[in-house]
Design a protein around this motif. Sequence first.
Motif, PDB file in Angstrom:
ATOM      1  N   TYR A 173      -7.070  -1.599  14.553  1.00 38.42           N
ATOM      2  CA  TYR A 173      -7.792  -2.873  14.393  1.00 38.42           C
ATOM      3  C   TYR A 173      -6.881  -3.962  13.824  1.00 38.42           C
ATOM      4  CZ  TYR A 173     -12.499  -1.014  15.329  1.00 38.42           C
ATOM      5  OH  TYR A 173     -13.613  -0.496  15.928  1.00 38.42           O
ATOM      6  N   ALA A 174      -5.805  -3.578  13.184  1.00 38.43           N
ATOM      7  CA  ALA A 174      -4.962  -4.539  12.466  1.00 38.43           C
ATOM      8  C   ALA A 174      -4.023  -5.338  13.361  1.00 38.43           C
ATOM      9  CB  ALA A 174      -4.132  -3.796  11.409  1.00 38.43           C
ATOM     10  N   GLY A 189     -10.092   6.064   1.529  1.00 34.37           N
ATOM     11  CA  GLY A 189      -9.606   6.394   0.187  1.00 34.37           C
ATOM     12  C   GLY A 189      -8.437   5.552  -0.262  1.00 34.37           C
ATOM     13  N   TYR A 190      -8.195   4.434   0.433  1.00 35.54           N
ATOM     14  CA  TYR A 190      -7.074   3.563   0.068  1.00 35.54           C
ATOM     15  C   TYR A 190      -7.573   2.128  -0.157  1.00 35.54           C
ATOM     16  CZ  TYR A 190      -4.475   7.506   2.029  1.00 35.54           C
ATOM     17  OH  TYR A 190      -3.985   8.751   2.295  1.00 35.54           O
ATOM     18  N   PRO A 191      -8.458   1.916  -1.150  1.00 36.95           N
ATOM     19  CA  PRO A 191      -8.977   0.551  -1.381  1.00 36.95           C
ATOM     20  C   PRO A 191      -7.889  -0.421  -1.832  1.00 36.95           C
ATOM     21  CG  PRO A 191      -9.597   2.031  -3.170  1.00 36.95           C
ATOM     22  CD  PRO A 191      -9.005   2.899  -2.103  1.00 36.95           C
ATOM     23  N   ASN A 192      -6.821   0.109  -2.401  1.00 38.56           N
ATOM     24  CA  ASN A 192      -5.711  -0.745  -2.843  1.00 38.56           C
ATOM     25  C   ASN A 192      -4.522  -0.693  -1.888  1.00 38.56           C
ATOM     26  OD1 ASN A 192      -7.094  -1.495  -5.257  1.00 38.56           O
ATOM     27  ND2 ASN A 192      -6.578   0.527  -6.101  1.00 38.56           N
ATOM     28  N   GLY A 193      -4.751  -0.138  -0.726  1.00 37.61           N
ATOM     29  CA  GLY A 193      -3.690  -0.079   0.269  1.00 37.61           C
ATOM     30  C   GLY A 193      -2.839   1.167   0.140  1.00 37.61           C
ATOM     31  N   VAL A 194      -1.847   1.294   1.036  1.00 36.47           N
ATOM     32  CA  VAL A 194      -0.983   2.467   1.072  1.00 36.47           C
ATOM     33  C   VAL A 194       0.380   2.043   1.610  1.00 36.47           C
ATOM     34  CG1 VAL A 194      -1.785   3.115   3.395  1.00 36.47           C
ATOM     35  CG2 VAL A 194      -0.801   4.860   1.889  1.00 36.47           C
ATOM     36  N   ASP A 195       1.423   2.709   1.146  1.00 40.08           N
ATOM     37  CA  ASP A 195       2.787   2.391   1.591  1.00 40.08           C
ATOM     38  C   ASP A 195       3.253   3.392   2.637  1.00 40.08           C
ATOM     39  OD1 ASP A 195       3.444   0.172  -0.281  1.00 40.08           O
ATOM     40  OD2 ASP A 195       3.081   1.752  -1.784  1.00 40.08           O
ATOM     41  N   ILE A 196       3.807   2.892   3.728  1.00 33.72           N
ATOM     42  CA  ILE A 196       4.335   3.776   4.775  1.00 33.72           C
ATOM     43  C   ILE A 196       5.683   3.244   5.266  1.00 33.72           C
ATOM     44  CG2 ILE A 196       1.996   4.355   5.562  1.00 33.72           C
ATOM     45  CD1 ILE A 196       2.724   2.642   8.119  1.00 33.72           C
ATOM     46  N   THR A 197       6.392   4.103   6.004  1.00 33.70           N
ATOM     47  CA  THR A 197       7.619   3.699   6.695  1.00 33.70           C
ATOM     48  C   THR A 197       7.478   4.062   8.170  1.00 33.70           C
ATOM     49  OG1 THR A 197       8.985   4.060   4.736  1.00 33.70           O
ATOM     50  CG2 THR A 197      10.117   4.020   6.867  1.00 33.70           C
ATOM     51  N   GLU A 249       8.952  -5.695  14.014  1.00 34.18           N
ATOM     52  CA  GLU A 249       8.794  -6.359  12.721  1.00 34.18           C
ATOM     53  C   GLU A 249       7.441  -7.074  12.625  1.00 34.18           C
ATOM     54  OE1 GLU A 249      13.573  -7.106  11.903  1.00 34.18           O
ATOM     55  OE2 GLU A 249      12.335  -8.702  12.751  1.00 34.18           O
ATOM     56  N   ALA A 250       6.972  -7.620  13.728  1.00 31.10           N
ATOM     57  CA  ALA A 250       5.653  -8.275  13.729  1.00 31.10           C
ATOM     58  C   ALA A 250       4.545  -7.239  13.497  1.00 31.10           C
ATOM     59  CB  ALA A 250       5.431  -9.001  15.045  1.00 31.10           C
ATOM     60  N   ILE A 251       4.673  -6.089  14.128  1.00 32.67           N
ATOM     61  CA  ILE A 251       3.691  -5.017  13.926  1.00 32.67           C
ATOM     62  C   ILE A 251       3.661  -4.596  12.460  1.00 32.67           C
ATOM     63  CG2 ILE A 251       3.245  -2.573  14.418  1.00 32.67           C
ATOM     64  CD1 ILE A 251       4.296  -3.142  17.275  1.00 32.67           C
ATOM     65  N   ALA A 252       4.834  -4.439  11.878  1.00 36.14           N
ATOM     66  CA  ALA A 252       4.914  -4.045  10.466  1.00 36.14           C
ATOM     67  C   ALA A 252       4.227  -5.073   9.576  1.00 36.14           C
ATOM     68  CB  ALA A 252       6.375  -3.873  10.064  1.00 36.14           C
ATOM     69  N   ASP A 304      -0.512  -6.804   6.292  1.00 31.65           N
ATOM     70  CA  ASP A 304      -1.549  -7.792   5.988  1.00 31.65           C
ATOM     71  C   ASP A 304      -2.904  -7.151   5.684  1.00 31.65           C
ATOM     72  OD1 ASP A 304       0.248  -9.813   6.301  1.00 31.65           O
ATOM     73  OD2 ASP A 304      -0.361 -10.331   8.340  1.00 31.65           O
ATOM     74  N   VAL A 305      -3.163  -5.954   6.208  1.00 29.83           N
ATOM     75  CA  VAL A 305      -4.459  -5.311   5.936  1.00 29.83           C
ATOM     76  C   VAL A 305      -4.351  -4.261   4.838  1.00 29.83           C
ATOM     77  CG1 VAL A 305      -5.268  -5.696   8.285  1.00 29.83           C
ATOM     78  CG2 VAL A 305      -4.168  -3.509   7.710  1.00 29.83           C
ATOM     79  N   GLY A 306      -3.158  -4.059   4.300  1.00 26.12           N
ATOM     80  CA  GLY A 306      -2.995  -3.104   3.212  1.00 26.12           C
ATOM     81  C   GLY A 306      -2.206  -1.865   3.568  1.00 26.12           C
ATOM     82  N   ILE A 307      -1.821  -1.729   4.839  1.00 23.74           N
ATOM     83  CA  ILE A 307      -0.928  -0.624   5.216  1.00 23.74           C
ATOM     84  C   ILE A 307       0.489  -1.196   5.106  1.00 23.74           C
ATOM     85  CG2 ILE A 307      -0.347   1.093   6.980  1.00 23.74           C
ATOM     86  CD1 ILE A 307      -3.137   0.670   8.171  1.00 23.74           C
ATOM     87  N   ARG A 308       1.009  -1.185   3.895  1.00 26.66           N
ATOM     88  CA  ARG A 308       2.270  -1.854   3.581  1.00 26.66           C
ATOM     89  C   ARG A 308       3.423  -1.087   4.243  1.00 26.66           C
ATOM     90  NH1 ARG A 308      -0.896  -1.980  -1.100  1.00 26.66           N
ATOM     91  NH2 ARG A 308      -0.013   0.026  -1.727  1.00 26.66           N
ATOM     92  N   THR A 309       4.049  -1.753   5.234  1.00 28.52           N
ATOM     93  CA  THR A 309       4.957  -1.042   6.142  1.00 28.52           C
ATOM     94  C   THR A 309       6.401  -1.465   5.956  1.00 28.52           C
ATOM     95  OG1 THR A 309       3.174  -0.893   7.760  1.00 28.52           O
ATOM     96  CG2 THR A 309       5.418  -0.506   8.563  1.00 28.52           C
ATOM     97  N   THR A 310       7.273  -0.478   5.773  1.00 34.07           N
ATOM     98  CA  THR A 310       8.715  -0.694   5.841  1.00 34.07           C
ATOM     99  C   THR A 310       9.171  -0.338   7.252  1.00 34.07           C
ATOM    100  OG1 THR A 310       9.020  -0.141   3.517  1.00 34.07           O
ATOM    101  CG2 THR A 310      10.960   0.013   4.943  1.00 34.07           C
ATOM    102  N   ALA A 311       9.773  -1.303   7.932  1.00 37.79           N
ATOM    103  CA  ALA A 311      10.226  -1.086   9.315  1.00 37.79           C
ATOM    104  C   ALA A 311      11.700  -0.719   9.303  1.00 37.79           C
ATOM    105  CB  ALA A 311      10.000  -2.346  10.145  1.00 37.79           C
TER     106      ALA A 311
END
Length: 507
Positions: free
Chosen positions: A290-291, A342-350, A363-366, A371-378
């Motif tokens: 959805y993001a 279970g991630y109301p404050n977001g989550v970090d992924i790579t 980079e745009a996808i990341a 922006d929705v809380g799935i904090r992405t390192t590309a």
Amino acid sequence: MRRWYLFLVLCVVALLVPIGAEAQKDTLVVALVSHAPTLDPHMHFERVGILVNINMFDSLLHKNTKLEYEPSLATSWKALSDTTWEFKLRTGVKFHSGDTLTAEDVKFSFDRVLEPGKEKKRSPQYGNVRAIKEVRIVSPDTVHIITDKPFPLLLERLVFFPIVPKKHIEKVGDQAFGETATAGTGPWKLIEWKRGQHIRLEAFDQHWRGKPAFKYLTFRFIPEVATQIAELKTGGVDIIRNVSADLVPDLKAHPQTYVSSGPILRTHYVHFDMRTEPFNKKLVRQAANYAIDRNAIVQKMMGGLGRVVPTVVHPAAFGYDPAVTPYPYDLKKAKELLAQAGYPNGVDITLHSAFVEFRPVFEAIAQMLTDVGIRTTAKMWDPGPAWNKFFQGEGKATHGYYGSWGYYSVFDADAILHPLYHTEPGGWVGKWYIRVEGLDQLIDQARSTVDQAVRKRTYSQILRMLKEESPSMFLFHQYDTLGISRKVEYQARGDEWLWLFSAKPKP
């Protein structure tokens, strides 16, 4: 900044172009961002390797520019039953090694991929042809291909299944065949492979089609897009691939270049690693889908040279179902699902990628995920190391990777579903990342009947399952966009092949 960088690269390359290079009209030079790890056409499934191999090897069948079947090493074929096909072989065909093609070579070619009697399947192409039970020699110029079940994809799979020389490989060994002693029956033969630099081929005088228009064909390894552009403008290369939308107007206007493009099967996705958090949770996978504003990517970043796909199955492929619609772009819904997971404050992924031509899209996808809380390192990788990390060993692209799949140029849903989502050995990609109960059985069911109505219903079921379970982030399919020197006549094909026998020098 980018224009200045391009200008500087252009100046440097202009100084490096060999004097007299423009006069070498007998040589066609193609830039590739990487080379496959081997020239053995059975021991990889990388597009950059296929593009080289199809010019060195012939298969039983060929497709013309209209994507219609044509005779190649087989002059005729017919089904004797639902599971047995007869192929008549072209006589007098020579390998680059000097051997004459026989039915023994055809049987040997399939056996080395299928490895009958062995448990370990070392060819990544095994999944493409594993339905073939036996290749039976009827006479020196006739073979029967026998499948374990009705196999509707047989002819499609034979368009790229190179036939290799049995005697030659037994003499030089597999390693030399893949590196220095490669020999097929194709229009060009190997002269030299300098890893990380170039592959040089020379026209094969005894090819059954006759001589290609260019005596020499060189594939240069040029990973930097800016360098490819500069080389094309200055005559260092004649064809480059995957020209990004922002560079198309420049190449169309330049006096030395033009652009040829057309829709192809290549579909983009982000494969999630479903073995570990957070993508072991369906709600997170759905939130990620959805993001993403897919339409914005296609229209604003790709200049409209692509189309959004609901899952990964291309509209031109058999099995596509328009009733299955894409995920809409819905930031609120994405955040809600993430919180429910279970991630109301977001989550970090790579996320990882080796798709250097589409780095801005990655980079745009990341950023959209962040922006929705799935904090992405590309994280971008060189194609070679990425191959080992993503697909070999243990599939270590946690938490996922951005890539694309070209269907092996086969216009059928199986050509992307089996390699990406089937979990058996030989399914290759799916075996590491995918955990969707019941998906394997449905994929097997669809490829085991020639009843097209049954196959269509099965694929519709699969597409609904894929959208619900979301083992991937479904994105879009792209156009093949080639930058070409005005000294060369060539057109992009719908199957993404660079069949350079068709290329001709312009006066």
